[in-house]
Scaffold this motif. Structure first.
Motif, mmCIF file in Angstrom:
data_model
loop_
_atom_site.group_PDB
_atom_site.id
_atom_site.type_symbol
_atom_site.label_atom_id
_atom_site.label_comp_id
_atom_site.label_asym_id
_atom_site.label_seq_id
_atom_site.Cartn_x
_atom_site.Cartn_y
_atom_site.Cartn_z
ATOM 1 N N ARG A 197 0.919 -1.180 -0.100
ATOM 2 C CA ARG A 197 -0.023 0.235 0.040
ATOM 3 C C ARG A 197 0.748 1.156 -0.132
ATOM 4 O O ARG A 197 0.563 2.144 -0.625
ATOM 5 N N ILE A 225 0.722 3.979 -2.843
ATOM 6 C CA ILE A 225 0.497 5.796 -2.651
ATOM 7 C C ILE A 225 1.699 6.607 -3.148
ATOM 8 O O ILE A 225 1.591 7.450 -3.922
ATOM 9 N N THR A 241 -1.283 3.668 8.596
ATOM 10 C CA THR A 241 -2.098 2.847 9.164
ATOM 11 C C THR A 241 -2.472 3.348 10.665
ATOM 12 O O THR A 241 -1.986 4.664 11.036
ATOM 13 N N LEU A 258 -4.590 5.546 6.392
ATOM 14 C CA LEU A 258 -5.254 5.463 4.980
ATOM 15 C C LEU A 258 -5.919 3.895 4.828
ATOM 16 O O LEU A 258 -6.898 3.879 4.045
ATOM 17 N N ILE A 259 -5.452 3.122 5.815
ATOM 18 C CA ILE A 259 -6.161 1.620 5.678
ATOM 19 C C ILE A 259 -6.661 1.277 7.130
ATOM 20 O O ILE A 259 -6.245 1.715 8.033
ATOM 21 N N THR A 282 -8.626 -0.318 2.316
ATOM 22 C CA THR A 282 -8.478 1.199 2.003
ATOM 23 C C THR A 282 -9.630 1.918 2.693
ATOM 24 O O THR A 282 -10.578 1.606 2.331
ATOM 25 N N ARG A 283 -9.306 3.030 3.350
ATOM 26 C CA ARG A 283 -10.300 3.785 3.425
ATOM 27 C C ARG A 283 -10.371 4.879 2.642
ATOM 28 O O ARG A 283 -9.620 4.921 1.682
ATOM 29 N N PHE A 321 -7.926 7.008 1.433
ATOM 30 C CA PHE A 321 -6.567 6.590 0.635
ATOM 31 C C PHE A 321 -6.570 7.106 -0.571
ATOM 32 O O PHE A 321 -5.780 7.460 -1.280
ATOM 33 N N ASN A 322 -8.063 7.419 -1.397
ATOM 34 C CA ASN A 322 -7.937 7.838 -2.607
ATOM 35 C C ASN A 322 -7.452 9.333 -2.825
ATOM 36 O O ASN A 322 -6.651 9.584 -3.753
#
Length: 627
Positions: A285, A289, A524, A529-530, A542-543, A546-547
């Protein structure tokens, strides 16, 4: 407002945020919510952001009183509200507040309250807070009537005032539109104003009981505390001229090209010793990113030791970008002795960051007006120790807490390579509207930093909805039920579309300051973000935020150009482009209502003939443009 969308997707919780009740009296309209008034408008123009009766605990947390005997009477040209609010304090103490709010067309709005305790009640503050908006008000004329009688003709602060701009207040009068003025008269105590933009609140706050008086203080048994706010509006009879950016409610928002431009900032992630292992496990992850910077947090007062640097070295080995070590220096020994010890442990672990941010640990705690500054080595000595212990590394300084503390204790910039601070949107209020409105204050914060430190390289973050440290009390607030709680160390909206929109809107609001780095999250943990193991989403999923962060990291270094939204309090937009690539339009809706966007000069490749699109609640989108 959000029909057809699961509230959990928007807010990360099924706890409802009670919608306000709209009340009117002639041209006056107010939103009544949780016992207080919000969004007070006259003829469509905002007069006050809020009038609230608040009770604060010993840590400056705000009580959520239970409301009973609520009566709301809306008539053709008037309204009346009454209720009793009850606060339960520690040790079976209690406080009851009897409230009445009245308004009639052409007459003042009156908000009066009587607080009474049968047990005695300890509080840091008990009484009215009045919030003036900042957009269209900052730097404008205002008249202050003081307690001792004379009036003062002055201005609302433009740059953010570190201390109270106005004290010993009895009334404040400001211009709403060219033909409308509003006088807010405060009775029952001595009021003063603070510039809440310090904390990224989008308001100037006039509050009861001067901070120079002792706190906490005790409300005596059986002693009534009576206060009253009287809002009088004078309309000279000319048509009101509403702000040009104000769109019709639920109407279309228009876009136009602006003149400002710049370079998209590098994006950072914060890594703490507690989350280093989880970060290593989520290395895929991290690579997805591709952040430009990793900010490693080290705090000996929190028990961080040599093992933290081993973990940091392992994470840094996965990362091809820059790295910075953020140090909260305990200052129990000399700064040189402590900095040298930290450097030795860091080097032994093979951790070699590109830069250091150093700040005395005690400076994370706020020093309110009237309080004595805590003991602390001179910052010149701290920075000299850092240069000696970490030769050849860039040195950053400022505050590990918020702009408030940086504005009040302005660090010597000469020895520093860059300035840094954080912000947090739930210091004073945690309702959805207040949190999103903090984005309005960010340009005032960045402009104030530039006024103090000029063109010194400038970083912001980590700035998240959850609060990582409370400068104003002994702790952050636990939030096991996932509610909307001020000063909480977790917040459900961080895990939902609300958090995605907040992060992207944050970046849009600070583009023009030329940041060296913007850090909006961790990878984390509660700021990450996750998702973690205890969340409804699968661990590692992912939350939505995250995007936003991944998109911003991808855009780092590209050129941006201003895109003007006719309603920037609802929708923010900007355009980016890389050499040899098509331009992209980026949009974020920071409201819970779908908004129709008229694209104006912008057309997307996917829909070249479409002149509009609808942006859903708290939605973020990007579109490749035809030219």
């Amino acid at each position: 407002m959000t029909t057809g969308i699961d509230p959990f997707q928007l807010y990360g919780t099924r706890e409802t945020d009670t919608p306000p009740v709209r009340l009117t009296a002639g041209r006056l309209a107010v939103d009544f919510k949780d016992g207080n008034l919000r969004t007070i408008k006259y003829d469509g123009a905002e007069v006050l952001r809020a009038v609230s009766y608040l009770v604060r605990d010993r840590d400056w947390g705000t009580y959520a009183p239970s409301i009973s005997d609520l009566q709301i009477d809306q008539r053709l040209d008037a309204f009346a509200v009454s209720y009793v609010a009850r606060c339960a304090g520690p040790g079976d103490t209690e406080l009851a507040i009897d409230v009445r709010i009245t308004a009639q067309a052409g007459e003042p709005l009156i908000f009066e309250a009587e607080a009474l305790s049968r047990t005695g009640f300890a509080t840091n503050r008990c009484g009215f807070c009045i919030l003036h908006p900042i957009v269209g008000v900052a730097g404008m004329p205002v008249s202050i009537e003081h307690v001792d009688g004379p009036s003062e003709e002055t201005q609302f602060p433009d740059l953010i005032a570190p201390w109270q701009p106005f004290k010993d207040m009895r009334a404040i009068t400001h211009r709403v539109t060219p033909s409308v003025t509003a006088e807010c008269r405060m009775e029952g105590d001595i009021f003063e104003m603070e510039d809440q933009r310090n904390w990224s609140d989008a308001s100037y706050k006039t509050y009861v009981r001067p901070l120079a008086l002792p706190w906490p203080y005790r409300i005596s048994v059986g002693e009534p505390i009576r206060q009253r706010i009287v809002l009088s509006i004078r309309d000279r009879g000319h048509p009101s001229i509403a702000p040009t950016s104000r769109s019709a409610e639920n109407g279309s928002i228009t876009l136009s090209s602006g003149s400002r431009s710049g370079v998209m900032p590098p994006i950072g992630l914060i890594i703490t010793p507690q989350e280093a292992k989880a970060t290593l496990a989520a290395r895929d992850r991290l690579a997805e990113i591709g952040p430009q910077e990793l900010l490693f947090h080290f705090d000996p007062d929190a028990g961080h030791g040599a093992d933290a640097f081993k973990s940091f070295a392992a994470v840094a080995a996965l990362h091809s970008g820059g790295s910075t070590l953020e140090i909260a220096l305990p200052c129990r020994q000399t700064p040189l002795a402590e900095a040298t010890q930290i450097a030795s442990r860091m080097q032994a672990a093979g951790f070699n960051p590109d830069a250091i941010v150093i700040s005395p640990s005690v400076d994370r705690q706020s020093t309110p007006p009237g309080s004595e500054w805590p003991e602390c080595p001179p910052l010149e000595e701290v920075y000299a120790a850092a240069h000696a212990a970490f030769p050849g590394m860039r040195l950053g300084g400022g505050m590990l807490s918020y702009f408030t503390e940086l504005n009040r204790k302005r660090v010597p910039a000469g020895p520093l390579d860059f300035i840094t601070h954080c912000t947090n949107p739930i210091v004073h209020a945690a309702d959805d509207l207040s949190v999103m409105q903090t984005l309005e204050a960010l340009p005032f914060i960045t402009r104030s930093v530039r006024a103090i430190y000029g063109n010194k390289p400038y970083r912001i973050g980590p700035s998240t909805i959850p609060m990582r440290q409370n400068p104003y009390g002994s702790r952050t607030m636990d939030n096991p039920d996932g509610g909307r709680i001020a000063m909480a160390n977790t917040d459900p909206r961080h895990s939902a579309r609300f958090g995605e929109a907040f992060a992207f809107g944050y970046a849009a609001r600070v583009l023009d300051v030329g940041l060296e780095c913007l850090t909006l999250s961790a990878l984390t943990g509660p700021f990450g973000l996750i998702a973690g193991k205890s969340e409804p989403s699968p661990a590692g999923a992912t939350r939505p935020i995250f995007n936003s962060v991944a998109t911003l990291a991808r855009l780092a270094g590209s050129q941006w150009r201003e895109c003007i939204s006719s309603e920037p309090t609802s929708v923010l937009a900007f355009v980016t482009a890389r050499t040899g690539e098509r331009r992209q339009l980026h949009l974020v809706n920071v409201t819970p209502a779908p908004r129709r966007i008229e694209l104006g000069p912008f057309r997307s490749v996917d829909q070249p003939k479409s002149d509009a699109l609808t942006l859903g609640a708290y939605a973020v989108t990007s579109a490749t443009l035809t030219d």
